[in-house]
Design an enzyme around this catalytic site. Structure first.
Site, PDB file in Angstrom:
ATOM      1  N   GLU A 141      42.202 -34.324 -17.401  1.00 44.36           N
ATOM      2  CA  GLU A 141      42.032 -32.891 -17.682  1.00 44.36           C
ATOM      3  C   GLU A 141      41.774 -32.254 -16.330  1.00 44.36           C
ATOM      4  O   GLU A 141      40.813 -32.606 -15.647  1.00 44.36           O
ATOM      5  CB  GLU A 141      40.865 -32.731 -18.656  1.00 44.36           C
ATOM      6  CG  GLU A 141      40.713 -31.339 -19.184  1.00 44.36           C
ATOM      7  CD  GLU A 141      39.533 -30.649 -18.557  1.00 44.36           C
ATOM      8  OE1 GLU A 141      39.764 -29.897 -17.596  1.00 44.36           O
ATOM      9  OE2 GLU A 141      38.412 -30.852 -19.015  1.00 44.36           O
ATOM     10  N   CYS A 160      35.993 -25.547 -16.336  1.00 41.24           N
ATOM     11  CA  CYS A 160      37.453 -25.640 -16.398  1.00 41.24           C
ATOM     12  C   CYS A 160      38.036 -24.491 -17.220  1.00 41.24           C
ATOM     13  O   CYS A 160      39.226 -24.216 -17.136  1.00 41.24           O
ATOM     14  CB  CYS A 160      37.878 -26.983 -16.960  1.00 41.24           C
ATOM     15  SG  CYS A 160      36.829 -27.571 -18.257  1.00 41.24           S
TER      16      CYS A 160
END
Ligand code: NAP
Length: 523
Positions: free
Chosen positions: A264, A301
């Site tokens: 990720e 993120c």
């Protein structure tokens, strides 16, 4: 007490001469504990015992694995004071954030335990035989998902608890039946060791095999490279930069036996604001987004790095308000000088870009490890032309993109790289919000948010935290929520097996009493 050593299974070990210390970004000095990088022999030992442990651990019942996960959560709760002390020293983050993250980590462990007890994650399907089918008979086929093998998890710098040692990747892999080797993040090695000790204690108390968990320290990339190349390792979980994630993905694909890497990575999380919403709520939206951009010093993120709307007086009012709000918020310490300097160099690059206008003023001289909050703007045309404007700048900044019309908005969306999230701020009857816009955005993201902020990731089965590359290396999977267990499982079919040799999950009498699909009907 933190020893600075590696956990090779349940043994503390330190036979390398390479050492390092963590850093307190609040007071800008190194912490005093010395950590020992894992040596080649320790890496080999950890992967070997993980492989041996797998043979036993994959047979451990889902109920017993659930007990193990709950025990880890209990062990963490017992040492929460010690965790807070070292976490704050290694990250500069406040106690409240530590406690919030610890609570989330413990809840994640418990939610995987519940999933194990419920059983549907194994996706069991049974197709009964038709011996007299013409022209050929149909065999008895029974399929279930089974653990893939030992997994390497790279701890994330920005979530020392929830996405590191006992975080989502570890919890989901242990739940799946896979031993975990944690490549500890060097920025919070002390927090990592305390949490590792809790996992090891839980493993012992619940009779899990030695090697079900190891924690390896590292100062540079070598330990991670060796782990990814180890033939005993069958999959990798990673959270971090695009550069790091891509390098690990490439390494894993070049192995003699390539393995999956679930990385990720970067995302700029575009936010589209539509005119009716802007007219009604520009003031509140500006306040809300100033908070969302600066929360956790922007080190999430899902930070909203792009805000897009149509040129208008109201959009200008929103932008002015956002700039004013963000300038008033006091900056908070970044995780590490390296992250701070990466942020500064990202900001410098964008400031030098002649197509971009910086809107915020650096009123005060930034102090050590404190970022300046930055809002800049660019036209849709220049944004589409310049792909570098989509690079993640990890920190409290956002780029405003101004579109002249819906065609330009559509071109902007079409130009997006893969993203973790896309946000729509609109009244549902706004004529500018067409199905074409929604469809275009949906192709680019893992999660579409309506009238919210992208920061704040709920941990539940319906969460998708992933997205098309470069947001992640495999958009079919999520890194958050109980469905993340699927990354560590592979389907195995048993054909024409006698009942006594089948796993309990697939036996006719369903001794585990779990949900299964039999001849297409869920029972
Ligand atoms: P990173 O540089 O990607 O490193 C993450 C982990 O991967 C570290 O343990 C690192 O090891 C390892 N690693 C990196 N490159 C590698 C390689 N080529 N081979 C093997 N291992 C490798 O991320 P970070 O240290 O957390 O932060 C740096 C930057 O990453 C941030 O400034 C930010 O831009 C980005 N980031 C993004 C997110 C996100 O969620 N999008 C989260 C965190 C960070 P070593 O540290 O031992 O070298």
């Amino acid at each position: 007490m933190i020893s600075g050593k590696n956990y090779i299974g349940d043994k503390l070990s330190s036979n390398s001469s390479i050492t390092f210390k963590t850093f307190n970004p609040l007071i800008n000095i190194e912490n005093d504990i010395l950590f020992f990088e894992a040596s080649d022999s320790e890496i080999k030992k950890a992967t070997k015992i993980a492989s041996e442990a797998f043979r036993y651990y994959k047979q451990v019942s889902a109920k017993d694995r659930a007990r193990f996960l709950v025990q880890i959560s209990d062990e963490l709760s017992l040492i929460s004071d010690d965790i807070v002390k070292i976490y704050c020293k290694e990250t500069g983050l406040p106690e409240a954030r530590c406690l919030g993250e610890l609570g989330r980590t413990m809840n994640q462990l418990k939610s995987f335990a519940n999933l194990l007890l419920e059983g549907s994650f194994q996706e069991i399907s049974i197709d009964t035989p038709i011996p007299d089918r013409k022209p050929i008979s149909k065999p008895d086929l029974r399929k279930m998902l089974m653990p893939i093998g030992p997994v390497v998890v790279f701890g994330a710098s920005n979530f020392p608890l929830a996405y590191s040692t006992a975080g989502g990747d570890t919890a989901s892999a242990l739940a799946a039946g896979c031993p975990v080797i944690l490549k500890s993040h060097p920025m919070h090695a002390g927090t990592g060791e305390l949490v590792s000790a809790a996992i090891i204690r839980a493993a012992k108390k619940t009779n899990m095999p030695n090697g079900v968990f190891s924690n390896l320290n590292s100062k540079g990339i070598e330990v991670g490279v060796k782990l990814v190349n180890s033939p005993d390792i069958k999959a990798v979980g990673f959270t971090g930069s695009l550069k790091g994630g891509r390098a690990i993905y490439d390494l894993a694909s070049k192995r003699n036996h390539p393995i999956p890497v679930f990385a990720e990575m970067g995302s700029v999380n575009p936010v589209l604001i539509f005119p009716k919403k802007l007219e009604k709520e520009y003031d509140e939206l500006a306040k809300k987004f100033a908070k969302s951009i600066t929360i956790g010093s922007g080190q999430f993120c899902t930070n909203p790095g792009l805000i897009i709307s149509f040129e208008s007086d109201t959009f200008d009012l929103f932008i002015n308000k956002l700039v004013k709000e963000i300038e008033q918020i006091s900056p908070s310490c970044m995780l590490h000088p390296n992250i701070h300097s990466a942020y500064n160099s990202g900001i410098q690059k964008i400031n030098k870009n002649k197509n971009v206008t910086k809107l915020t003023n650096d009123k005060t001289k930034p102090e050590i490890n404190l970022p300046t909050h930055v809002i800049s703007s660019v036209s849709a045309k220049k944004f589409v032309e310049d792909k570098s404007l989509q690079n993640e700048i990890f920190g409290p900044c956002s780029l405003i993109v101004k579109c002249k019309n819906t065609d330009e908005l559509h071109e902007v969306i079409e130009s997006f790289e893969g993203q973790l999230t896309g946000t729509i701020l609109a009244e549902s009857n706004d004529t500018y919000l067409t199905q074409k816009i929604i469809d275009a955005l949906e192709l680019k993201v893992g999660r579409i948010i309506f009238n919210g902020v992208p920061t704040g990731v709920e941990v539940c089965p319906s969460m998708t935290h992933g997205g098309p590359y470069p947001a992640s290396t495999d958009s079919r999977f999520t890194a958050v929520g109980t469905n993340s267990i699927k990354r560590w499982l592979r389907p195995v079919s048993f054909q024409d097996f006698p009942q006594n040799l089948l796993p309990d999950e697939l036996k006719d009498n369903n001794p585990l009493n779990i949900v299964r699909s039999i001849d297409g009907i869920v029972k």
